[in-house]
Design a protein around this motif. Structure first.
Motif, PDB file in Angstrom:
ATOM      1  N   PRO A 188      -9.151  -0.762  -2.843  1.00 10.80           N
ATOM      2  CA  PRO A 188      -8.409  -0.212  -3.983  1.00 10.80           C
ATOM      3  C   PRO A 188      -7.106   0.471  -3.611  1.00 10.80           C
ATOM      4  O   PRO A 188      -6.287   0.744  -4.489  1.00 10.80           O
ATOM      5  CB  PRO A 188      -9.409   0.777  -4.612  1.00 10.80           C
ATOM      6  N   TRP A 189      -6.879   0.760  -2.337  1.00  8.83           N
ATOM      7  CA  TRP A 189      -5.616   1.347  -1.913  1.00  8.83           C
ATOM      8  C   TRP A 189      -4.555   0.267  -1.621  1.00  8.83           C
ATOM      9  O   TRP A 189      -3.428   0.583  -1.274  1.00  8.83           O
ATOM     10  CB  TRP A 189      -5.818   2.220  -0.664  1.00  8.83           C
ATOM     11  N   GLN A 223      -1.429  -6.266  -9.380  1.00  7.76           N
ATOM     12  CA  GLN A 223      -2.858  -5.988  -9.562  1.00  7.76           C
ATOM     13  C   GLN A 223      -3.384  -5.153  -8.405  1.00  7.76           C
ATOM     14  O   GLN A 223      -2.900  -5.262  -7.268  1.00  7.76           O
ATOM     15  CB  GLN A 223      -3.663  -7.293  -9.638  1.00  7.76           C
ATOM     16  N   GLN A 224      -4.397  -4.353  -8.704  1.00  5.30           N
ATOM     17  CA  GLN A 224      -5.082  -3.613  -7.655  1.00  5.30           C
ATOM     18  C   GLN A 224      -6.087  -4.529  -6.978  1.00  5.30           C
ATOM     19  O   GLN A 224      -6.814  -5.284  -7.630  1.00  5.30           O
ATOM     20  CB  GLN A 224      -5.790  -2.398  -8.249  1.00  5.30           C
ATOM     21  N   THR A 228       0.845  -1.196   0.000  1.00  6.58           N
ATOM     22  CA  THR A 228       0.000   0.000   0.000  1.00  6.58           C
ATOM     23  C   THR A 228       0.880   1.245   0.000  1.00  6.58           C
ATOM     24  O   THR A 228       2.104   1.166  -0.108  1.00  6.58           O
ATOM     25  CB  THR A 228      -0.958   0.001   1.205  1.00  6.58           C
ATOM     26  N   TYR A 252      -2.500  -3.097  -3.186  1.00  8.09           N
ATOM     27  CA  TYR A 252      -2.091  -3.739  -4.438  1.00  8.09           C
ATOM     28  C   TYR A 252      -1.457  -5.098  -4.140  1.00  8.09           C
ATOM     29  O   TYR A 252      -0.823  -5.288  -3.092  1.00  8.09           O
ATOM     30  CB  TYR A 252      -1.097  -2.855  -5.202  1.00  8.09           C
TER      31      TYR A 252
END
Length: 576
Positions: free
Chosen positions: A106-107, A100-101, A67, A109
């Motif tokens: 979404p914060w 990838q996210q 992150t 990876y």
């Protein structure tokens, strides 16, 4: 705080060194550093699969969670590197194979790595990821068995998964405006021959982008002519090849060695404030388009070569290619000046491909190797292509009779080489083959047409942008740029934004303003480059505003006379 500015400067340098060490090995990460997610109550990595122990070997893939990233659209797995360190402090590169996210957060990876084949069943290792020259915290992973002698980093704490996006502090960003900030010092080391108070104050006042614009503007001398140096080039008349018996001591030194150019170069590097960026780029280009003073010997013969580099540092790479091809010092060094149809010499034909433009193997636009279906690199050219370019470059030699600087009994190194038509190979020539190219130069056409078509054939090859961009990044910023950094710069080489290819102004700006070049703190141990002796000496001296020793001749105007090459020669870098 001491009032003496020299003491303050030294204390600043020491504090930077101490801070860097603490950031690298401690847990006090820079605000923009990536953060690897650990388990809730330990520094053991949170992974997928959620194994406590992983098998060694290349077949093992591990997904980590990271992150604190603010990505550009171009940044993917190629923007990241990962490594593992064992108890003996040996580091193992881990290949990043996916990025990838996370869909739910979404914060966060997901970064997947393949284990290194050399990494056996050695127990616990510490893993980190590196991004934009910054290292993450290191998390613990067990290979083969759990346990081992490697301790956590000093100050290491758990970094568990969060349910909401962390809020970044603004502490580091605020430091950018302070005197002698880390990013500004790094920029000055990349773009010049070293920081000093005048330069630091100027860059801090007008900003990096405006300073680059200012440096790239044409400068004029008192007569209104464009000048490419701050200190005038030395006046060096061409000499006969073999010195007369009466030419000894200072005569030999001043006319048959690089001494006058070395002194000019060091004075220009130390005091030439309005041409620092041009001089730095010219120096970088001189280590790509190499000519040796051990072969050329006379400084008057070497000076026109240096002036070509200076003129084209902010020009177009295609123009640099043409002028350098016909430069007599290059013609002498790589034997183009003696290459004829009857006795061809392949040195320049080979090296313009291998060293100056496309390299040995086909490249992707990010500088990585293109591979065939068996996983092998694809050669850029073969011997037939070398032979074709060798034929193109036959017939040119020194202009010893009809040019402006021709003198009886003296080889003319000042004017470009000229064609002797009878010595040029007029047959068919095989050149580089790639989509959109004309891979064959027809027989019987004018030699200058052969030359221009062959240089275009090289210039428009898809390898040129990533090949040249990576070389310049390595000279100016870091020896180990990520592929996405190379790709971003190569895009500017291919198109400066106005449809122009090879614009070195756009390329240099892209290199120096890229996110991978900038930033207050860099903690990745593979970031940056070893400072070569010339840069080590000038970076050290410029910080202390060097002047000539008291009592030296007035001609020095308070400046050093440039006699510094004795220092860099001892360190095995004899300038030019």
């Amino acid at each position: 705080m001491p009032k003496n500015p020299l003491v303050k400067r030294l204390l600043f340098i020491v504090s930077i060194i101490l801070c860097s060490c603490f950031v690298t090995f401690g847990q006090n990460l820079p605000d923009d550093a990536p953060i690897l997610i650990s388990q809730n109550n330990s520094t053991r990595a949170l992974t997928s699969p959620d194994n406590k122990i992983f098998e060694s070997g290349e077949k093992t893939r591990i997904t980590f969670y990271v992150t604190n990233l603010d990505l550009l659209p171009s940044e993917d797995k190629r923007a990241f590197r990962a490594d593992a360190t064992d108890a003996s402090r040996k580091r193992y590169r881990l290949e990043v194979i996916d990025f990838q996210q996370n869909q739910k957060r979404p914060w966060i990876y997901e970064i997947t790595v393949r284990l290194n084949r050399e990494l056996g069943n050695i127990g616990d290792v510490l893993v980190r990821v590196n991004w934009r020259g910054m290292s993450s915290n290191r998390v613990r992973v067990s290979i083969g068995f759990e346990g081992g002698k490697i301790p956590d980093d000093v100050g290491a704490i758990p970094t568990p998964m969060t349910d909401q996006q962390p809020v970044k502090s603004t502490q580091e960003n605020a430091a950018v405006g302070l005197p002698w900030s880390g990013d500004r010092v790094r920029f000055m080391e990349q773009a010049t021959f070293g920081a000093n108070n005048t330069l630091e104050s100027r860059v801090r006042r007008i900003g990096i982008s405006t300073w680059i614009n200012e440096q790239m503007e044409e400068k004029q001398d008192a007569n209104g002519a464009v000048r490419y140096s701050s200190i005038p080039y030395p006046n060096l008349p061409l000499q006969i090849t073999t010195p007369l018996p009466s030419c000894t001591d200072n005569c030999l030194r001043d006319n048959y060695s690089m001494y006058p150019l070395q002194n000019w170069f060091f004075r220009e590097s130390l005091y030439g404030e309005d041409q620092q960026l041009r001089r730095r780029v010219s120096w970088a280009l001189s280590q790509i388009w190499v000519v040796s003073g051990r072969e050329t010997v006379q400084p008057s013969r070497m000076l026109p070569y240096i002036q070509i580099l200076d003129r084209h540092s902010f020009g177009n790479y295609r123009d640099l290619m043409r002028e350098m091809t016909l430069n007599p010092a290059m013609g002498n060094y790589l034997d183009m000046a003696i290459s004829t149809a009857a006795n061809p010499n392949e040195n320049f034909g080979r090296e313009i491909l291998q060293l100056f433009s496309v390299g040995l193997y086909m490249l992707n636009q990010d500088g990585t190797l293109r591979l065939d279906n068996k996983g092998n690199p694809i050669p850029t050219y073969d011997q037939d292509v070398v032979n074709g370019f060798t034929k193109v470059f036959t017939g040119w030699t020194f202009c010893n009779q009809t040019c402006q600087n021709s003198e009886p009994g003296i080889i003319n190194y000042k004017d470009p080489m000229i064609l002797q038509p009878a010595n040029h190979d007029t047959g068919i020539k095989e050149v580089l083959s790639y989509p959109g190219s004309i891979a064959t130069i027809p027989a019987g056409q004018a030699a200058n047409d052969d030359l221009e078509q062959s240089l275009d054939n090289i210039f428009y090859h898809p390898n040129v942008a990533p090949f040249v961009s990576k070389l310049l990044i390595q000279q100016l910023v870091t020896s180990n740029p990520t592929p996405v950094y190379v790709e971003r710069v190569a895009r500017k080489f291919n198109d400066n934004g106005n449809g122009i290819r090879g614009d070195l102004k756009a390329v240099i700006r892209a290199i120096l303003t890229d996110v991978e070049a900038r930033g207050n703190i860099k903690t990745d141990p593979d970031y940056g480059h070893l400072r070569e002796p010339v840069l080590f000496v000038t970076n050290t001296l410029r910080q202390f505003n060097p002047t000539t020793y008291g009592g030296q001749p007035v001609i020095c105007r308070g400046q050093s006379d440039g006699v510094l090459n004795v220092v860099t020669s001892t360190l095995d870098q004899d300038v030019f």
